[in-house]
Write a protein that holds these residues in place. Structure first.
Motif, PDB file in Angstrom:
ATOM      1  N   ALA A 205      -8.487  -2.626 -17.197  1.00 30.66           N
ATOM      2  CA  ALA A 205      -8.178  -1.449 -16.393  1.00 30.66           C
ATOM      3  C   ALA A 205      -9.483  -0.809 -15.952  1.00 30.66           C
ATOM      4  O   ALA A 205     -10.310  -0.412 -16.779  1.00 30.66           O
ATOM      5  CB  ALA A 205      -7.341  -0.462 -17.194  1.00 30.66           C
ATOM      6  N   VAL A 206      -9.678  -0.703 -14.640  1.00 29.23           N
ATOM      7  CA  VAL A 206     -10.901  -0.138 -14.084  1.00 29.23           C
ATOM      8  C   VAL A 206     -10.527   1.113 -13.306  1.00 29.23           C
ATOM      9  O   VAL A 206      -9.701   1.052 -12.390  1.00 29.23           O
ATOM     10  CB  VAL A 206     -11.611  -1.138 -13.163  1.00 29.23           C
ATOM     11  N   PRO A 207     -11.112   2.259 -13.646  1.00 26.20           N
ATOM     12  CA  PRO A 207     -10.741   3.492 -12.936  1.00 26.20           C
ATOM     13  C   PRO A 207     -11.210   3.463 -11.485  1.00 26.20           C
ATOM     14  O   PRO A 207     -12.224   2.854 -11.133  1.00 26.20           O
ATOM     15  CB  PRO A 207     -11.445   4.588 -13.733  1.00 26.20           C
TER      16      PRO A 207
ATOM     17  N   ILE B 223      -5.819   3.274  -3.500  1.00 28.12           N
ATOM     18  CA  ILE B 223      -6.155   2.319  -4.558  1.00 28.12           C
ATOM     19  C   ILE B 223      -5.711   2.810  -5.941  1.00 28.12           C
ATOM     20  O   ILE B 223      -6.179   2.287  -6.957  1.00 28.12           O
ATOM     21  CB  ILE B 223      -7.657   1.985  -4.559  1.00 28.12           C
ATOM     22  N   GLY B 224      -4.796   3.765  -5.966  1.00 25.84           N
ATOM     23  CA  GLY B 224      -4.259   4.213  -7.244  1.00 25.84           C
ATOM     24  C   GLY B 224      -5.277   4.949  -8.086  1.00 25.84           C
ATOM     25  O   GLY B 224      -6.371   5.310  -7.640  1.00 25.84           O
ATOM     26  N   ASP B 225      -4.911   5.176  -9.342  1.00 32.72           N
ATOM     27  CA  ASP B 225      -5.814   5.805 -10.310  1.00 32.72           C
ATOM     28  C   ASP B 225      -6.631   4.761 -11.063  1.00 32.72           C
ATOM     29  O   ASP B 225      -7.763   5.021 -11.469  1.00 32.72           O
ATOM     30  CB  ASP B 225      -5.008   6.634 -11.298  1.00 32.72           C
ATOM     31  N   TYR B 226      -6.029   3.582 -11.252  1.00 32.90           N
ATOM     32  CA  TYR B 226      -6.695   2.466 -11.926  1.00 32.90           C
ATOM     33  C   TYR B 226      -6.349   1.177 -11.187  1.00 32.90           C
ATOM     34  O   TYR B 226      -5.274   1.052 -10.591  1.00 32.90           O
ATOM     35  CB  TYR B 226      -6.216   2.315 -13.373  1.00 32.90           C
TER      36      TYR B 226
ATOM     37  N   ARG C  21      -0.979  -9.039  -6.869  1.00 32.95           N
ATOM     38  CA  ARG C  21      -0.631  -9.435  -8.237  1.00 32.95           C
ATOM     39  C   ARG C  21      -1.866  -9.789  -9.062  1.00 32.95           C
ATOM     40  O   ARG C  21      -1.793  -9.803 -10.290  1.00 32.95           O
ATOM     41  CB  ARG C  21       0.336 -10.627  -8.199  1.00 32.95           C
ATOM     42  N   ARG C  22      -2.980 -10.051  -8.409  1.00 34.66           N
ATOM     43  CA  ARG C  22      -4.238 -10.320  -9.123  1.00 34.66           C
ATOM     44  C   ARG C  22      -5.133  -9.083  -9.203  1.00 34.66           C
ATOM     45  O   ARG C  22      -6.127  -9.084  -9.940  1.00 34.66           O
ATOM     46  CB  ARG C  22      -4.990 -11.453  -8.420  1.00 34.66           C
ATOM     47  N   ALA C  23      -4.806  -8.060  -8.429  1.00 34.56           N
ATOM     48  CA  ALA C  23      -5.565  -6.796  -8.451  1.00 34.56           C
ATOM     49  C   ALA C  23      -4.580  -5.699  -8.085  1.00 34.56           C
ATOM     50  O   ALA C  23      -4.375  -5.390  -6.913  1.00 34.56           O
ATOM     51  CB  ALA C  23      -6.723  -6.836  -7.472  1.00 34.56           C
ATOM     52  N   ALA C  24      -3.950  -5.132  -9.104  1.00 34.37           N
ATOM     53  CA  ALA C  24      -2.842  -4.198  -8.889  1.00 34.37           C
ATOM     54  C   ALA C  24      -3.329  -2.760  -8.968  1.00 34.37           C
ATOM     55  O   ALA C  24      -4.020  -2.380  -9.921  1.00 34.37           O
ATOM     56  CB  ALA C  24      -1.749  -4.440  -9.928  1.00 34.37           C
ATOM     57  N   TRP C  25      -2.963  -1.964  -7.947  1.00 32.92           N
ATOM     58  CA  TRP C  25      -3.272  -0.535  -7.961  1.00 32.92           C
ATOM     59  C   TRP C  25      -2.185   0.182  -8.751  1.00 32.92           C
ATOM     60  O   TRP C  25      -0.995   0.043  -8.465  1.00 32.92           O
ATOM     61  CB  TRP C  25      -3.324   0.031  -6.544  1.00 32.92           C
ATOM     62  N   CYS C  26      -2.611   0.980  -9.722  1.00 31.37           N
ATOM     63  CA  CYS C  26      -1.696   1.675 -10.622  1.00 31.37           C
ATOM     64  C   CYS C  26      -1.811   3.186 -10.417  1.00 31.37           C
ATOM     65  O   CYS C  26      -2.880   3.764 -10.655  1.00 31.37           O
ATOM     66  CB  CYS C  26      -2.004   1.327 -12.074  1.00 31.37           C
ATOM     67  N   TYR C  27      -0.721   3.787  -9.975  1.00 32.58           N
ATOM     68  CA  TYR C  27      -0.654   5.236  -9.800  1.00 32.58           C
ATOM     69  C   TYR C  27       0.025   5.817 -11.042  1.00 32.58           C
ATOM     70  O   TYR C  27       1.168   5.472 -11.344  1.00 32.58           O
ATOM     71  CB  TYR C  27       0.154   5.581  -8.551  1.00 32.58           C
ATOM     72  N   LEU C  28      -0.698   6.685 -11.752  1.00 31.88           N
ATOM     73  CA  LEU C  28      -0.214   7.160 -13.045  1.00 31.88           C
ATOM     74  C   LEU C  28       0.459   8.521 -12.945  1.00 31.88           C
ATOM     75  O   LEU C  28       0.103   9.349 -12.097  1.00 31.88           O
ATOM     76  CB  LEU C  28      -1.377   7.259 -14.036  1.00 31.88           C
TER      77      LEU C  28
ATOM     78  N   MET D 298       0.838  -1.198   0.000  1.00 28.89           N
ATOM     79  CA  MET D 298       0.000   0.000   0.000  1.00 28.89           C
ATOM     80  C   MET D 298       0.872   1.247   0.000  1.00 28.89           C
ATOM     81  O   MET D 298       1.833   1.340   0.776  1.00 28.89           O
ATOM     82  CB  MET D 298      -0.913   0.017   1.239  1.00 28.89           C
ATOM     83  N   TRP D 299       0.518   2.196  -0.882  1.00 24.76           N
ATOM     84  CA  TRP D 299       1.135   3.511  -0.816  1.00 24.76           C
ATOM     85  C   TRP D 299       0.376   4.322   0.231  1.00 24.76           C
ATOM     86  O   TRP D 299      -0.832   4.517   0.125  1.00 24.76           O
ATOM     87  CB  TRP D 299       1.096   4.220  -2.161  1.00 24.76           C
TER      88      TRP D 299
END
Length: 386
Positions: free
Chosen positions: A315-317, A340-343, A286-293, A105-106
């Motif tokens: 990719a789900v926002p 939870i990131g951006d996506y 690894r099955r649900a990755a939070w992506c910070y863009l 977690m960030w």
């Protein structure tokens, strides 16, 4: 996708039943219809055992001594992982309220990417400021009460000795008596001693060995099945020992499992254009990755996933996850959106995605969880009245 059923069929609802049976209204979710609080409240000893990783599908397909106690299945929370589900067991809150969203977690409160259960910084990840001592982190990061602080009966938390006194466990055991144990025999010895005590009580026990074997060897490997069978044998022997006591035992799990073969494990390093979109390492699971863009990278990110990874991920926002209540009912934890990131990259079938940071030892797992497949999301509900 197999989404959580926070309206009446999830582990959060199980905890609502147990909480209300013990005089607590801490859980915002309705109780399970099949376990009305009044029925549970009449029992002197309420015992909940969480078998880490024990999915409903695996248990339902194998004959064995646990099958007579199987009453059906519940859903896990989202994401279907220990880091999000164990806080639900210990607080009664869904992830929307406790705000814990995955292994990595960030956490902008401390400017660090942490593995949330050990409260350790991820090697190679950026640090915005020096990290406080681990013992101080719970007060900085967590703002929820535990169920045990609000119950009207004595509570006990029975945990493996190697996590019993961790900062995370100490925080989430507040209001309960902590009981560490060594090994499977130690677990049931501790449960036996506690149920023999006078007075009305709630006992929470946690057993991690099946999960460990499933991660390393696969969820249907001989090693994992041996761990499950050992638990079943010890459980049934313990039931005989406490027969005639005023005890109700519930068994469930935090999540299920799927196996992901090496050819289905996507390395972010093999997709440099995707990695270039990211401001932080992958977070979550690894099955649900939070992506910070990075600013302005959303169109590139979406297009890349659509063109190159559509067979393996969607990719789900963040806004969709929150609006559709994937983490549970609101009002949401004030830091949830930031955690939870951006996506979310939600992996299909048996695919996973992972990154390896400089200075971080690469590791490969066979068994995985965190996603929205039925095998990961469905956990058993077993009920025994010895």
């Amino acid at each position: 996708m197999y989404l959580p059923d926070y309206d009446g069929g999830s582990i959060a609802n199980l905890m609502a039943s147990l909480a209300r049976a013990c005089g607590s209204w801490a859980s915002p979710c309705p109780p399970l219809a099949e376990l009305p609080p009044a029925r549970l409240a009449a029992v002197s000893n309420l015992v909940l055992i969480v078998v880490d990783g024990l999915g409903y599908d695996l248990l339902a397909e194998r004959p064995g001594p646990l099958r007579p106690y199987l009453r059906g299945h519940l859903t896990s929370v989202f994401p279907s992982t220990t880091a999000a589900a164990i806080p639900t067991f210990m607080t009664g809150l869904p992830p929307s309220r406790h705000g814990l969203t995955g292994w990595h977690m960030w956490l902008r409160e401390v400017g660090a990417l942490l593995a949330i259960l050990p409260l350790s910084a991820r090697p190679g990840a950026p640090l915005a400021e020096p990290l406080p001592p681990r013992a101080e982190l719970p007060q900085r990061l967590f703002r929820h009460d535990t169920l045990y602080q609000t119950m009207d009966r004595t509570s006990y938390v029975v945990s493996p000795h190697f996590i019993a006194d961790s900062p995370f466990n100490r925080y989430h055991s507040r209001g309960a008596v902590k009981q560490p144990y060594h090994g499977l025999d130690g677990l049931f010895a501790a449960l036996g001693q506690l149920t023999a005590k006078a007075g009305r009580k709630f006992v929470y026990g946690y057993w991690p060995d099946y999960d460990s074997a499933a991660h390393e060897h696969g969820c249907r490997s001989p090693q994992a099945l041996a761990a499950m069978d050992a638990f079943a044998t010890a459980f049934c022997a313990w039931l005989e020992q406490i027969r005639g006591s005023d005890t109700l035992v519930l068994i469930t799990a935090d999540h299920g499992f799927i196996d992901c073969p090496p050819e289905r494990q996507i390395a972010l390093a093999d997709h440099p254009l995707l990695a270039e979109c990211l401001a932080l390492p992958l977070c979550g699971e690894r099955r649900a990755a939070w992506c910070y863009l990075k600013p302005g990278k959303a169109p590139v990110f979406e297009a890349y996933v659509r063109q190159h990874l559509a067979h393996a991920a969607r990719a789900v926002p963040r806004e969709q996850l929150l609006a559709e209540g994937w983490f549970g009912p609101g009002p949401c934890h004030p830091e949830l959106a930031a955690r939870i990131g951006d996506y979310a990259l939600l992996m299909a079938d048996d695919w996973v995605i992972h990154d390896t940071l400089p200075g971080e030892a690469p590791y490969t797992l066979i068994g995985h969880h965190g996603g929205l497949s039925p095998a990961e999301m469905r956990v058993p509900l077993l009920v025994a009245r010895p």
